[in-house]
Design a protein around this motif. Sequence first.
Motif, PDB file in Angstrom:
ATOM      1  N   TYR A 248       0.874  -1.188   0.000  1.00 41.84           N
ATOM      2  CA  TYR A 248       0.000   0.000   0.000  1.00 41.84           C
ATOM      3  C   TYR A 248       0.903   1.228   0.000  1.00 41.84           C
ATOM      4  N   ASP A 279       3.743   4.094   8.542  1.00 36.37           N
ATOM      5  CA  ASP A 279       2.933   2.907   8.245  1.00 36.37           C
ATOM      6  C   ASP A 279       3.365   2.432   6.860  1.00 36.37           C
ATOM      7  N   ASP A 290       1.838  -5.367   6.824  1.00 33.92           N
ATOM      8  CA  ASP A 290       1.221  -4.084   7.170  1.00 33.92           C
ATOM      9  C   ASP A 290       1.741  -3.694   8.546  1.00 33.92           C
ATOM     10  N   VAL A 291       2.664  -2.742   8.571  1.00 33.72           N
ATOM     11  CA  VAL A 291       3.435  -2.472   9.796  1.00 33.72           C
ATOM     12  C   VAL A 291       3.470  -0.976  10.081  1.00 33.72           C
ATOM     13  N   THR A 292       3.136  -0.590  11.308  1.00 36.05           N
ATOM     14  CA  THR A 292       3.251   0.820  11.703  1.00 36.05           C
ATOM     15  C   THR A 292       4.118   0.959  12.949  1.00 36.05           C
ATOM     16  N   GLU A 429      -3.843  -2.980  15.411  1.00 30.79           N
ATOM     17  CA  GLU A 429      -3.303  -1.650  15.128  1.00 30.79           C
ATOM     18  C   GLU A 429      -4.096  -0.530  15.815  1.00 30.79           C
ATOM     19  N   GLU A 468       1.300  -1.054  14.860  1.00 29.41           N
ATOM     20  CA  GLU A 468       0.597  -2.098  14.094  1.00 29.41           C
ATOM     21  C   GLU A 468       1.499  -3.292  13.814  1.00 29.41           C
TER      22      GLU A 468
HETATM   23 MN    MN Z   1      -0.947  -0.097   8.190  1.00 32.61          MN
END
Ligand code: MN
Length: 498
Positions: A248, A279, A290-292, A429, A468
């Motif tokens: 994303y 993010d 998907d990492v924040t 998250e 997240e």
């Molecule tokens: Mn994210």
Amino acid sequence: MRSAFASPRANALGDVVVNSVDSYQIRIAISGTSFDKYPAKQHARNVARKLGASHGLIFLAGQPTINLRDSDQARPFRQRRYFYYLSGVDEPDCTLTYDIALDLLTLYVPDFDLHRAIWMGPTLSREDAQDRYDIDRVLYQSSLKPELESWLSQRVQNSSLYMVHESETPDGLPTELPLNTKQLMPAMDAARGVKDEYEIRMIRQANKVSSLAHRRILERITKMSNESEIEGLFLDTCISHGARNQAYQIIAASGPNAAVLHYDRNNESLHQKPLVCLDAGAEWNCYASDVTRTFPLTGEWPNQYVRDIYKLVERMQEECIKQIRRGTRYLSLHDLAHDIAIDGLLALGVFKGGNHAEVRASGASKVFFPHGLGHHVGLEVHDVSESSIMAMHPDFDHEQYGPVLSPYNLSPCTVSAPLLEEGMVLTVEPGLYFSPLALANARKQPFAKYIDFDVAAKYVPIGGVRIEDDILVTANGYENLTTAPKGDEMLAIIRGSS
Ligand code: MN
Ligand code: GLY
Ligand code: MN
């Protein structure tokens, strides 16, 4: 120890694949066997089971090559996920059929085109495709229409041609087709909601690359002066480790920009910003991470306000992750996160004039925690499943859950919503945000009496904090697939590099 990742293509072809961030991991893939191929055939059988059909033909179109509007340049290629799930083929201009009764998976590849081969390199050949993929037959696209006509003329009565979209019906077929466009997508969504061992390996690898890229940012952040440098280094790390695509748009939001949930301009100065909310997650062989992480520009939180909000979100995340196991209802975790947020914001004086129950019943916590606690992760970053873990159900009990229901994502789900199952991968998250727009709107709401707007204004420069991770539901609990540093480890890395 670090080493280069093999490229996704080498991985698919692979004889020996070395892919590691922190350690070596050697896998042997022997071509010409189904060993270590994308488990397309198993996916096709699962989907047929979900369809409950003993005959019929599943038809899936892959992504065609398409030029940008008014241009001779091709749009960046991104494979259709339904097609990929039943093929493992990340190449343009292909089609797939699965004959349920014959258990026959057929891939159609582009016919050889000399001009295209000279200019763009050869397209996937039948031989290569047969060797690389878990497919029974590979034919040229020119065979598709006669093959479909043959199936139609011989089909068992009442058997359907299953498609996800009617608009993808190939040209030149009879107008009276036994089309079924209602059942295939839900059947595939149900199958995709629970990941197999191969898919988990891809998501784990995507997380490894992303976690390394987040670590590199922490190591360099004290030398950076603009959000664009964060985006640049993140991409550099992912691409140079074999992950060419992001799952994303990267969100590299400093200070107040962090209050904009999908901020992606990523071009503002970091000067005097209290934090960065990053993010960002790479894809690995079409599977997302998907990492924040939210961090200060030095190894210390610049003031008590930032530290308090980080600690509160950290507690929301830790308490929710601890509860993940088979049979857990995700709704209860979303509720728990709101409960912790309400207690914390009451203690900080952001909420006032009521007790926990009153604030909760008013819905005021959605001003600061406006999104759902998480979502499935897989071939899509917001992946599909039988029913969304955050979806509203027709028998939604507004009396009981209304207060924490967001008008934007209709979260949380109802008590009739699905329970977590082994093999699901979900994000956890939580976030707390101080958006001037959301606060201005809150002043006009009945719950305004529970918000101390003067106190809330002190947090506006922070923007927001989100943390997240991607969590795999296992037989005995959970495994956190995200290894990007957070908390004290994260601060120590920033301090160590300044
Ligand atoms: Mn994210
Ligand atoms: N990065 C999008 C999300 O967290 O859902
Ligand atoms: Mn997410």
